[in-house]
Write a protein that holds these residues in place. Structure first.
Motif, PDB file in Angstrom:
ATOM      1  N   ASP A 194       0.805  -1.211   0.000  1.00 24.48           N
ATOM      2  CA  ASP A 194       0.000   0.000   0.000  1.00 24.48           C
ATOM      3  C   ASP A 194       0.843   1.268   0.000  1.00 24.48           C
ATOM      4  O   ASP A 194       1.892   1.335   0.638  1.00 24.48           O
ATOM      5  N   VAL A 195       0.355   2.256  -0.734  1.00 24.37           N
ATOM      6  CA  VAL A 195       0.936   3.594  -0.759  1.00 24.37           C
ATOM      7  C   VAL A 195      -0.178   4.544  -0.344  1.00 24.37           C
ATOM      8  O   VAL A 195      -1.293   4.457  -0.846  1.00 24.37           O
ATOM      9  N   LYS A 196       0.113   5.437   0.582  1.00 23.08           N
ATOM     10  CA  LYS A 196      -0.901   6.367   1.079  1.00 23.08           C
ATOM     11  C   LYS A 196      -0.588   7.777   0.581  1.00 23.08           C
ATOM     12  O   LYS A 196       0.542   8.242   0.683  1.00 23.08           O
ATOM     13  N   PHE A 197      -1.622   8.447   0.057  1.00 20.14           N
ATOM     14  CA  PHE A 197      -1.524   9.825  -0.411  1.00 20.14           C
ATOM     15  C   PHE A 197      -2.392  10.683   0.499  1.00 20.14           C
ATOM     16  O   PHE A 197      -3.567  10.406   0.679  1.00 20.14           O
ATOM     17  N   THR A 198      -1.793  11.733   1.058  1.00 23.04           N
ATOM     18  CA  THR A 198      -2.532  12.667   1.902  1.00 23.04           C
ATOM     19  C   THR A 198      -2.316  14.065   1.350  1.00 23.04           C
ATOM     20  O   THR A 198      -1.177  14.536   1.264  1.00 23.04           O
ATOM     21  N   GLU A 199      -3.422  14.725   0.966  1.00 24.15           N
ATOM     22  CA  GLU A 199      -3.323  16.058   0.385  1.00 24.15           C
ATOM     23  C   GLU A 199      -3.309  17.111   1.480  1.00 24.15           C
ATOM     24  O   GLU A 199      -4.058  17.044   2.443  1.00 24.15           O
TER      25      GLU A 199
END
Length: 181
Positions: A33-38
């Protein structure tokens, strides 16, 4: 321009345009998993013990791409062979951009590259109009990615704007203007 498609799970729906620096990071990611947080003008990309911040902008500010029509099935093996041969002779000199391309001549049935000293030609017919497309774009991303999607129904259209697409990505290229030698 290149559009890539990926399956994702989202906790908070939304969209943004991420700086192309992301493509450099992808090769360093492990499976998982790769997590993207804006955040404010940045996206934090996290995977295991890696954390990167990349610039972003609202998706609405990104230019709308061209919608191409007339796609036809592309013989991937033949396209890879033709472009591999022709792109070898394409020029790197920016003073004559037309020589930096591969000429796809649909009427005469060949693909060629030339830099003023060398000429490489491969006999093949591809769907669409006769065009000159940038060899650098073809020999980079497109040929590398086509090796992985050969059985996925790749389609192409060649004209003033040319496109190649499959289920995982699509690429749109502006043809080079000029007369091929």
């Amino acid at each position: 321009y290149i559009t890539a498609f990926a399956k994702v799970q989202t906790e908070i729906p939304g969209s943004c345009c991420i700086d192309s620096m992301l493509t450099s990071l992808i090769s360093n990611f492990d499976d998982g998993d790769v997590k993207f947080t804006e955040g404010k003008g940045k996206v934090t990309v996290t995977q295991k013990n890696r954390k990167h911040q990349i610039g972003c902008m609202p998706a609405e500010e990104f230019p709308v791409g061209r919608e191409l029509t007339g796609y036809q099935k592309l013989d991937v093996q033949e396209f890879i062979r033709a472009m591999s041969v022709a792109s070898v002779a394409a020029s790197t000199d920016t003073s004559r951009p037309v020589l930096q391309g591969c000429s796809i001549d649909s009427k005469k049935g060949f693909v060629a590259g030339a830099d003023g000293f060398r000429l490489a030609k491969y006999d093949a017919v591809f769907p669409g109009d006769s065009v000159i497309i940038p060899a650098k774009a073809i020999s980079g991303f497109i040929l590398n990615e086509l090796k992985f999607v050969q059985d996925e129904g790749v389609e192409a259209v060649f004209g003033q704007w040319s496109g190649i697409r499959c289920s995982r990505w699509s690429v749109v290229l502006n043809s080079l203007e000029g007369t091929f030698p």
